[in-house]
Design an enzyme around this catalytic site. Structure first.
Site, PDB file in Angstrom:
ATOM      1  N   SER A 130       0.664  -1.900   0.016  1.00 47.94           N
ATOM      2  CA  SER A 130      -0.043  -0.080   0.105  1.00 47.94           C
ATOM      3  C   SER A 130       1.182   1.298   0.006  1.00 47.94           C
ATOM      4  O   SER A 130       2.260   0.751   0.044  1.00 47.94           O
ATOM      5  CB  SER A 130      -0.651   0.221   1.104  1.00 47.94           C
ATOM      6  N   TYR A 143      -2.809  -0.006  10.442  1.00 48.13           N
ATOM      7  CA  TYR A 143      -2.766  -0.324   9.260  1.00 48.13           C
ATOM      8  C   TYR A 143      -1.139  -0.215   8.318  1.00 48.13           C
ATOM      9  O   TYR A 143      -0.316  -1.044   8.289  1.00 48.13           O
ATOM     10  CB  TYR A 143      -3.086  -0.194   8.560  1.00 48.13           C
ATOM     11  N   THR A 176     -12.655  -0.647  -3.386  1.00 47.04           N
ATOM     12  CA  THR A 176     -13.009  -2.001  -3.277  1.00 47.04           C
ATOM     13  C   THR A 176     -14.001  -1.953  -2.072  1.00 47.04           C
ATOM     14  O   THR A 176     -14.287  -1.003  -1.349  1.00 47.04           O
ATOM     15  CB  THR A 176     -11.633  -2.937  -3.520  1.00 47.04           C
TER      16      THR A 176
HETATM   17  N1  LIG Z   1      -8.709  -0.792  -1.243  1.00 50.32           N
HETATM   18  C1  LIG Z   1      -7.313  -0.237  -0.917  1.00 50.32           C
HETATM   19  O1  LIG Z   1      -7.477   1.223  -1.411  1.00 50.32           O
HETATM   20  C2  LIG Z   1      -6.056  -0.266  -1.601  1.00 50.32           C
HETATM   21  C3  LIG Z   1      -5.074   0.077  -1.630  1.00 50.32           C
HETATM   22  C4  LIG Z   1      -3.257  -0.088  -1.157  1.00 50.32           C
HETATM   23  C5  LIG Z   1      -3.806  -0.918  -0.428  1.00 50.32           C
HETATM   24  N2  LIG Z   1      -4.506  -1.911  -0.513  1.00 50.32           N
HETATM   25  C6  LIG Z   1      -4.488  -4.301  -0.699  1.00 50.32           C
HETATM   26  O2  LIG Z   1      -4.688  -4.381  -1.318  1.00 50.32           O
HETATM   27  C7  LIG Z   1      -5.201  -5.245  -0.633  1.00 50.32           C
HETATM   28  C8  LIG Z   1      -6.430  -6.050  -1.048  1.00 50.32           C
HETATM   29  O3  LIG Z   1      -7.143  -5.418  -0.732  1.00 50.32           O
HETATM   30  P1  LIG Z   1      -9.074  -5.404  -0.957  1.00 50.32           P
HETATM   31  O4  LIG Z   1      -9.162  -3.300  -1.087  1.00 50.32           O
HETATM   32  O5  LIG Z   1      -9.438  -5.601  -2.419  1.00 50.32           O
HETATM   33  O6  LIG Z   1     -10.089  -5.972  -0.004  1.00 50.32           O
HETATM   34  P2  LIG Z   1     -11.475  -6.170  -0.005  1.00 50.32           P
HETATM   35  O7  LIG Z   1     -11.959  -5.400  -1.084  1.00 50.32           O
HETATM   36  O8  LIG Z   1     -11.575  -5.862   1.210  1.00 50.32           O
HETATM   37  O9  LIG Z   1     -10.600  -8.006  -0.109  1.00 50.32           O
HETATM   38  C9  LIG Z   1      -9.783  -8.185   1.024  1.00 50.32           C
HETATM   39  C10 LIG Z   1     -10.115 -10.466   0.523  1.00 50.32           C
HETATM   40  O10 LIG Z   1      -9.106 -10.456   1.812  1.00 50.32           O
HETATM   41  C11 LIG Z   1     -10.081 -11.457   2.122  1.00 50.32           C
HETATM   42  N3  LIG Z   1      -9.530 -12.000   3.220  1.00 50.32           N
HETATM   43  C12 LIG Z   1      -9.433 -11.044   4.575  1.00 50.32           C
HETATM   44  N4  LIG Z   1      -9.185 -11.575   6.313  1.00 50.32           N
HETATM   45  C13 LIG Z   1      -8.526 -13.194   5.391  1.00 50.32           C
HETATM   46  C14 LIG Z   1      -8.593 -14.400   6.181  1.00 50.32           C
HETATM   47  N5  LIG Z   1      -8.767 -13.792   7.415  1.00 50.32           N
HETATM   48  N6  LIG Z   1      -8.112 -15.066   5.449  1.00 50.32           N
HETATM   49  C15 LIG Z   1      -7.932 -15.603   4.308  1.00 50.32           C
HETATM   50  N7  LIG Z   1      -8.705 -14.422   3.360  1.00 50.32           N
HETATM   51  C16 LIG Z   1      -9.092 -13.049   3.980  1.00 50.32           C
HETATM   52  C17 LIG Z   1     -11.197 -11.512   1.643  1.00 50.32           C
HETATM   53  O11 LIG Z   1     -11.401 -12.641   1.798  1.00 50.32           O
HETATM   54  P3  LIG Z   1     -13.030 -13.228   2.148  1.00 50.32           P
HETATM   55  O12 LIG Z   1     -13.653 -11.901   2.594  1.00 50.32           O
HETATM   56  O13 LIG Z   1     -13.487 -13.550   1.018  1.00 50.32           O
HETATM   57  O14 LIG Z   1     -12.686 -14.011   3.528  1.00 50.32           O
HETATM   58  C18 LIG Z   1     -10.809 -10.839   0.461  1.00 50.32           C
HETATM   59  O15 LIG Z   1     -10.630 -11.413  -0.369  1.00 50.32           O
HETATM   60  C19 LIG Z   1      -4.917  -5.815   0.919  1.00 50.32           C
HETATM   61  O16 LIG Z   1      -3.491  -6.403   0.769  1.00 50.32           O
HETATM   62  C20 LIG Z   1      -5.028  -4.399   0.787  1.00 50.32           C
HETATM   63  O17 LIG Z   1      -4.144  -4.303   2.521  1.00 50.32           O
HETATM   64  C21 LIG Z   1      -5.859  -1.781  -0.941  1.00 50.32           C
END
Ligand SMILES: NC(=O)c1ccc[n+]([C@@H]2O[C@H](COP(=O)([O-])OP(=O)(O)OC[C@H]3O[C@@H](n4cnc5c(N)ncnc54)[C@H](OP(=O)(O)O)[C@@H]3O)[C@@H](O)[C@H]2O)c1
Length: 225
Positions: A130, A143, A176
């Protein structure tokens, strides 16, 4: 024609991980990580060659069982993550614990278990980090600290495992479910067009894992325009 390379994508049920799975699907066999087995099975049917790998990544015994049969792995993408936020005066131990359990310790353990399979394929490890892995802003300490730790893990993994390629990907705010929760917590109106599209992050991941053998994409930073 030989079998396509095998990729395991955690967090593939939604958001950035789902977009990465879609981007890799034409050229990779896929294992789709997440907790909801039914949702993953439905998603797997949309893709040419994908299987669900439903497991809670914070349960080390369940993770060890889930990956026991994987002997060679070309691509491991860690996209699963959580983002409980809060100012230092407010964030409780549970908020810090959740961030570190999912964003750091689960990544460390899954990588460790799969190291022999990754070495066997001279594979790629992609860490979805991130902008918060570089900058700790007010209200983001739990975070950001977990993502700083994830960056340190990636740097050490790259230095220790010379046969692997380790790519740290640092997206800014992306459209997301996680971002919807963050914006709701900030009490602001959600406008998807303000943010990166998950597909744009996925494109960067695809580019890193398909780079020529001579090239090692170590870090990628992507911001919304
Ligand atoms: N969205 C942003 O603005 C952003 C920006 C920078 C970085 N990121 C990073 O990008 C990555 C993905 O984020 P996203 O925005 O796509 O989030 P999201 O839409 O909330 O999806 C999170 C994913 O993580 C899985 N997950 C969470 N806890 C888990 C656990 N204990 N075991 C297995 N799976 C688990 C969830 O699976 P289930 O719920 O199906 O179990 C889901 O598939 C993260 O590492 C986040 O920190 C996001």
């Amino acid at each position: 024609m030989g079998a396509m390379p095998l990729a395991l994508v955690t967090g593939a049920s939604k958001g950035i991980g789902a977009a990465i799975a879609r981007a890799l699907a034409p050229t990779h066999q896929l294992l789709l990580g997440g907790r909801d087995a039914d949702a993953l099975a439905t998603f797997a049917k949309e893709l040419p060659d994908a299987k669900p790998l439903a497991v809670d990544l914070t349960d080390p015994d369940a993770v060890a069982t889930a990956v026991a049969g994987i002997d060679a792995l070309d691509v491991l993408v860690h996209s699963a993550g959580v983002a409980p936020l809060g100012r230092i005066e407010d964030a409780d131990r549970e908020a810090w614990q959740r961030n570190f359990d999912v964003n750091v310790l689960a990544v460390v353990e899954l990588t460790r278990l799969l190291l022999p399979a990754l070495r066997a394929a001279s594979g790629n490890v992609v860490l979805i980090n991130s902008g918060a892995g570089y900058n700790a802003r007010p209200g983001w300490a739990p975070y950001a600290a977990s993502k700083f730790a994830l960056r340190a893990f990636g740097d050490a993994l790259r230095a220790e495992e010379s046969s692997l390629r380790v790519t740290s990907v640092h997206p800014g705010r992306t459209d997301t479910a996680m971002q919807e929760r963050i914006i709701a917590g900030e009490g602001r109106e959600y406008r998807a067009s303000d943010f990166l599209r998950p597909e744009s992050v996925a494109q960067a991941v695809l580019s890193a894992v398909t780079a020529g053998d001579d090239a090692h994409v170590t870090e990628v930073s992507i911001r919304p325009r």
